[in-house]
Design a protein around this motif. Structure first.
Motif, PDB file in Angstrom:
ATOM      1  N   LYS A 125      70.827  53.646  51.894  1.00  0.00           N
ATOM      2  CA  LYS A 125      71.148  54.144  53.146  1.00  0.00           C
ATOM      3  C   LYS A 125      70.640  55.335  53.382  1.00  0.00           C
ATOM      4  CE  LYS A 125      75.634  51.571  53.723  1.00  0.00           C
ATOM      5  NZ  LYS A 125      77.006  51.657  53.926  1.00  0.00           N
ATOM      6  N   THR A 178      68.197  56.706  56.427  1.00  0.00           N
ATOM      7  CA  THR A 178      68.285  57.707  57.245  1.00  0.00           C
ATOM      8  C   THR A 178      67.059  58.730  57.484  1.00  0.00           C
ATOM      9  OG1 THR A 178      70.842  57.636  57.326  1.00  0.00           O
ATOM     10  CG2 THR A 178      69.936  59.704  57.821  1.00  0.00           C
ATOM     11  N   THR A 222      80.555  64.154  66.464  1.00  0.00           N
ATOM     12  CA  THR A 222      80.629  62.681  66.435  1.00  0.00           C
ATOM     13  C   THR A 222      82.174  62.400  66.544  1.00  0.00           C
ATOM     14  OG1 THR A 222      80.191  62.632  64.188  1.00  0.00           O
ATOM     15  CG2 THR A 222      78.373  62.487  66.187  1.00  0.00           C
ATOM     16  N   SER A 236      73.564  66.972  58.906  1.00  0.00           N
ATOM     17  CA  SER A 236      73.427  65.616  59.436  1.00  0.00           C
ATOM     18  C   SER A 236      74.521  64.550  58.767  1.00  0.00           C
ATOM     19  CB  SER A 236      71.819  64.700  58.928  1.00  0.00           C
ATOM     20  OG  SER A 236      71.933  64.404  57.554  1.00  0.00           O
ATOM     21  N   ASN A 257      74.409  62.849  56.507  1.00  0.00           N
ATOM     22  CA  ASN A 257      73.656  61.560  55.885  1.00  0.00           C
ATOM     23  C   ASN A 257      73.545  60.553  56.988  1.00  0.00           C
ATOM     24  OD1 ASN A 257      73.496  63.064  53.581  1.00  0.00           O
ATOM     25  ND2 ASN A 257      73.990  61.669  52.365  1.00  0.00           N
ATOM     26  N   GLN A 258      73.544  60.862  58.300  1.00  0.00           N
ATOM     27  CA  GLN A 258      73.369  60.101  59.412  1.00  0.00           C
ATOM     28  C   GLN A 258      72.249  60.443  60.371  1.00  0.00           C
ATOM     29  OE1 GLN A 258      75.510  57.354  59.806  1.00  0.00           O
ATOM     30  NE2 GLN A 258      76.619  57.993  57.766  1.00  0.00           N
TER      31      GLN A 258
END
Length: 281
Positions: free
Chosen positions: A21, A25, A199, A260, A262-263
Motif C-alpha cells: 500500500k 501511495t 482528514t 502524509s 501513508n495516504q
C-alpha cells in the motif's frame, strides 16, 4: 508552487500488505516531484529495520529518501553501526531527533538530547549527511519554558544541523514568532513548516494532545460540528490548511513538509490547491 523544498513523511509499514500500500501511495505522491521522502523511526529504535527497508525501497524506485534517526536509549556503538549502514547504501540525508521514550523505558543510553546526536553524527561522518532537526513553534510539550526550548533548538543548530522541520501547527503566527526569535539568536538555518492535513477529527485531536500541537478553538468547534460527515471535515480541512500554507510561503517559509500518514489523497489535494493559488510562491 515551487518544489525545491517540498517533502513528504511516511512511517514504516508493519506488514507486507502495508508495504505494498505504501508503494502505491509513494508512486502517486512521487508525481508531485517532492524533494525527498522521509521515513520515521520508532520509539527507542523499534522500527529501525523497517525504517531502513522503507528508505531503500524508496531509493531503489529512484527517489531521494531520508531516514529519521533517534538517539534516546541508544549507544554510540549502535548509532555508529546505523550511520555506517546508511553510508554504505549511499544515504546522505537524515532527520536527527531525540525520539520518544519507549514504553517502560527506565533510563540509560548514552544520549539525552538531539543536539548530542547531531554532534555525534558530525564527529563520525563529517559533512556526509545533510542533517535536519525538529523545531517547535508552539514549544515542545516537555520543555521547561519557551526560552529553554529555544535554547535547545539553538544547540542543535550550533552542533551542526543544516535545516529544521517543525512540528505541525495551525497557527501561522506561531511559526513567524518562532522565526523572529531564532533570527534574534543569529540562527540562520532554513526552518521548513511541518503540515498535517486535516482528514479525521478524532485522530487529529488524539495526535495533537500527544505532541502538544494546538488546535485553535474555532477550528476545533467547526470540526466537531460536522460529526461523522467525513466529506465536510476534509473540505473544511483543505480550506484551512491550504490558506495557512499560502500565508506561510508568502511570509518567507522556505518550504513545506507534509505528514502524509501513508495516504496520498490529502497531500495531493493540498498540493493541487497550492499550485493553483496565484499568491503561493
Amino acid at each position: 508552487m515551487e518544489t525545491d523544498n517540498f517533502s513528504i513523511e511516511f512511517f514504516p509499514p508493519k506488514t507486507a500488505e502495508g508495504a505494498e500500500k505504501l508503494r502505491a501511495t509513494r508512486d502517486k505522491l512521487a508525481l508531485l516531484k517532492p524533494k525527498y521522502f522521509s521515513v520515521t523511526f520508532g520509539a527507542g529504535g523499534s522500527t529501525q529495520q523497517g525504517t531502513l527497508d522503507t528508505v531503500l525501497d524508496i531509493k531503489q524506485a529512484g527517489h531521494v529518501a531520508a531516514p529519521h534517526l533517534s538517539c534516546v536509549g541508544a549507544s554510540r556503538e549502535s548509532l555508529r553501526a546505523i550511520l555506517k549502514q546508511f553510508q554504505s547504501h549511499g544515504i546522505d540525508r537524515v532527520v536527527a531527533l531525540r525520539g520518544d521514550l519507549p514504553s517502560g523505558y527506565g533510563g540509560g543510553g548514552e544520549f539525552r538530547y538531539a543536539s548530542e546526536l547531531v554532534e555525534f553524527i558530525r564527529a563520525e561522518t563529517g559533512d556526509w549527511f545533510h542533517i535536519e532537526v525538529a523545531a517547535y513553534p508552539e514549544v515542545h510539550p516537555q520543555a521547561r519554558s519557551p526560552q529553554d526550548d529555544l535554547q535547545a533548538f539553538a544547540r542543535k543548530v550550533q552542533a551542526g544541523a543544516d535545516a529544521a522541520i517543525t512540528q505541525y501547527f495551525y497557527n501561522a503566527d506561531a511559526y513567524f514568532a518562532f522565526m523572529d526569535q531564532t533570527r534574534k539568536l543569529g540562527l540562520d538555518v532554513p526552518v521548513v513548516a511541518g503540515i498535517m492535513p486535516i482528514t479525521n477529527y478524532s485522530q487529529l485531536m488524539r495526535f495533537s494532545e500527544m505532541c502538544g500541537a494546538e488546535i485553535p478553538r474555532w477550528i476545533r468547534l467547526k470540526l466537531a460540528s460536522f460529526g461523522d460527515d467525513s466529506a465536510s471535515i476534509k473540505a473544511f480541512g483543505l480550506d484551512v490548511v491550504s490558506e495557512m500554507c499560502v500565508r506561510l510561503l508568502n511570509g518567507g517559509a522556505p518550504g513545506l513538509h507534509f505528514y502524509s500518514m501513508n495516504q496520498a489523497a490529502a497531500t495531493t489535494a493540498l498540493w493541487e490547491r497550492l499550485s493553483a493559488a496565484p499568491s503561493a510562491r
